[in-house]
Scaffold this active site. Structure first.
Site, short mmCIF file in Angstrom:
data_model
loop_
_atom_site.label_atom_id
_atom_site.label_comp_id
_atom_site.label_asym_id
_atom_site.label_seq_id
_atom_site.Cartn_x
_atom_site.Cartn_y
_atom_site.Cartn_z
N GLY A 137 0.83 -1.21 0.00
CA GLY A 137 0.00 0.00 0.00
C GLY A 137 0.85 1.25 0.00
N ILE A 139 3.29 2.06 2.03
CA ILE A 139 4.67 1.90 2.53
C ILE A 139 5.66 2.11 1.37
CG2 ILE A 139 6.34 0.30 3.54
CD1 ILE A 139 4.01 -1.12 4.92
N LYS A 208 3.40 -10.14 -4.11
CA LYS A 208 4.21 -9.04 -3.55
C LYS A 208 5.58 -9.54 -3.11
CE LYS A 208 0.04 -6.63 -2.13
NZ LYS A 208 -1.03 -6.64 -1.12
N1 HSE Z 1 -5.97 -6.83 -1.80
C1 HSE Z 1 -4.74 -6.24 -1.39
C2 HSE Z 1 -4.58 -6.38 0.09
C3 HSE Z 1 -4.72 -4.79 -1.79
O1 HSE Z 1 -5.56 -6.68 0.77
O2 HSE Z 1 -3.48 -6.23 0.60
C4 HSE Z 1 -3.42 -4.10 -1.49
O3 HSE Z 1 -2.40 -4.59 -2.30
#
Ligand code: HSE
Ligand code: NDP
Length: 441
Positions: A137, A139, A208
């Site tokens: 997000g 960060i 990620k």
């Molecule tokens: N669906 C992702 C989450 C959104 O809940 O982290 C943020 O990348």
């Protein structure tokens, strides 16, 4: 672009994140103009359904249902992809990069699977590709790894990188909210992916971690090498048991380079001692810990999902690129720390081999000899038990026992062999729940 009067942004996608970007461009116009030197303007928007009402008012003439028109529009100086999915996002970004247009994306699925192709296209064309919003997000982990930490050799990156799962686990632990209700709340709050199974099955966190590992360790990562387990098997009883042992349960991503011999990337639920800082990272917050020999351990914490934080991260990248367009401010042309072609692929280390301490919850029929049937295979495979709790209850007219154990440090393969042996005896009434303990994760 010395005579630039404004920087035109083309949005591909106008959902949770896209609308957030447009709102922030509108609400923070004065600040952005002061910091960039000229205004940012949304000049084109692609959506799937032109008839859908939108939460942020924009001139209807800006909208199109053909996303390639955003890429091709000469008024679009920066392409912002907040649509999601692999296709046509890949083709759109390649088209933009091949034109030399700067691109900002929040699409972690795309980068985890097709990142190599995109990074290479960006480098080849000297086009900037930014993706801060794709991980954690708000960060600023990409900037930190490519900037502040760039002098360090980094061998470990781990943390909480999915806001939806962290929100669900927090609501279950703190308020006793049921899994389905907590997931529905996360969706309503705009945290979840369009298909929320991508979140709860751990896939989003794995995307990620794959991007992070590639960036931190200067090595390409095949997404298929990432080991993934979601939060679906975590029940309230595990949350209560974890608390009784002094732990909280988090969905954790771990990326580790083992010298230059192997790289391990995994995502799974983990039990975290309640006195560790990461245990108090709750709700939709994310936390990413980075360990480097010289710099020590750093933890970055911030909102990991939702409209405002994600739009802020996207627009931070846009502002950086816009400054570069306006006055030639230094903006790194490389999407990674090193040229993509210079990197060496390291063999993957499967998570099943990783050592650690484990929480085990067996559900068995309640009869004499059960305890020996559980402990003997564990002992035979060298898995030593540190503590144990047994509770009895009735299920479908049968007396059953829940036996919960914490192990000492053990090899992942030895544990798997012991569990397979226990499973073969026929005393288990449901699949055994296995959760790694952090500290040794
Ligand atoms: N669906 C992702 C989450 C959104 O809940 O982290 C943020 O990348
Ligand atoms: P949404 O589902 O809310 O929005 C997606 C948008 O893309 C919609 O406007 C949709 O149009 C549009 N769209 C989808 N397919 C097409 C297509 N083929 N052509 C044109 N437009 C299309 O998703 P989010 O905003 O939540 O997420 C967007 C991206 O950001 C994803 O990659 C996600 O992983 C990422 N992200 C999301 C975060 C979050 O907290 N939500 C956080 C970090 C990253 P329409 O509105 O007409 O349906």
């Amino acid at each position: 672009m010395g005579e630039t009067k404004r920087v035109g942004v083309g949005l591909i996608g106008f959902g949770v994140v896209g609308e957030g970007v447009a709102r922030l461009v509108r609400d923070n116009a004065a600040t952005l103009t002061a910091r960039i030197g000229v205004p940012i303007e949304v000049v084109r928007v692609a959506v799937r359904d032109l008839s859908r009402p939108r939460g942020v008012e924009l001139d209807p003439a800006l909208f199109t249902d053909d996303p390639f028109r955003v890429v091709d529009d000469p008024k679009v100086d920066i392409v912002v992809e907040v649509m999601g999915g692999e296709h046509p996002a890949l083709e759109l970004l390649l088209a933009a990069l091949n034109k030399g247009k700067p691109v900002v994306t929040a699409n972690k699925a795309l980068l985890a699977i097709h990142g190599e192709q995109l990074y290479a296209a960006a480098e080849k064309n000297g086009a900037r590709l930014r993706y801060e919003a794709a991980i954690g997000g708000v960060i600023p982990i990409v900037r930190t790894l490519t900037g502040a930490f760039a002098a360090n050799r980094i061998d470990t990156v781990y943390g909480i990188v999915n806001g939806t799962c962290n929100y669900i686990l927090t609501r279950m632990a703190e308020e006793g909210v049921g899994y389905d209700d907590a997931l529905a709340e996360a969706q309503r709050l705009g945290y979840a992916e369009a298909d929320p199974s991508v979140d709860v099955e751990g896939i989003d966190a794995a995307h990620k971690m794959a991007i992070l590992a590639a960036l931190a360790f200067d090595t390409p990562i095949d997404f298929s090498d990432v080991s993934v387990e979601g939060i679906g098997r975590i029940s309230p009883v595990d949350i209560d048991m974890a608390a009784a042992f002094g732990y909280g349960i988090k969905l954790l991503g771990v990326a580790r380079r083992h010298d230059d011999a192997a790289v391990e990337v995994r995502v799974h639920p983990a039990m975290v001692p309640l006195d560790m800082p990461i245990a108090s990272v709750n709700g939709a917050l994310n936390a990413i810990e980075v360990e480097g020999a010289e710099m020590g351990t750093n933890m970055l914490v911030g909102p990991g999902a939702g409209q405002g934080p994600t739009a802020s991260a996207v627009l931070g990248d846009v502002a950086d690129l816009a400054r570069g367009l306006v006055d030639g401010a230094a903006v790194s042309p490389r999407p990674m720390n090193v040229p993509v072609a210079s990197r060496v692929k390291l063999p993957p280390l499967p998570a099943s081999k990783a050592e650690g301490r484990f929480y085990l919850r067996f559900t068995t029929s309640d009869r004499p000899g059960i305890m020996a049937a559980l402990t003997k295979p564990l002992g035979d495979h060298g898995v030593s038990i540190a503590s144990m709790i047994q509770t009895e209850h009735e299920s479908d007219g049968e007396e059953t026992a829940a036996v919960v154990m914490l192990t000492h440090r053990a090899g992942g393969e030895a544990l798997a062999a012991a569990l397979a042996e226990i499973d073969g005896v026929g005393i288990l009434r449901s699949p055994t729940v296995v959760i790694r303990l952090v500290g040794d994760a």
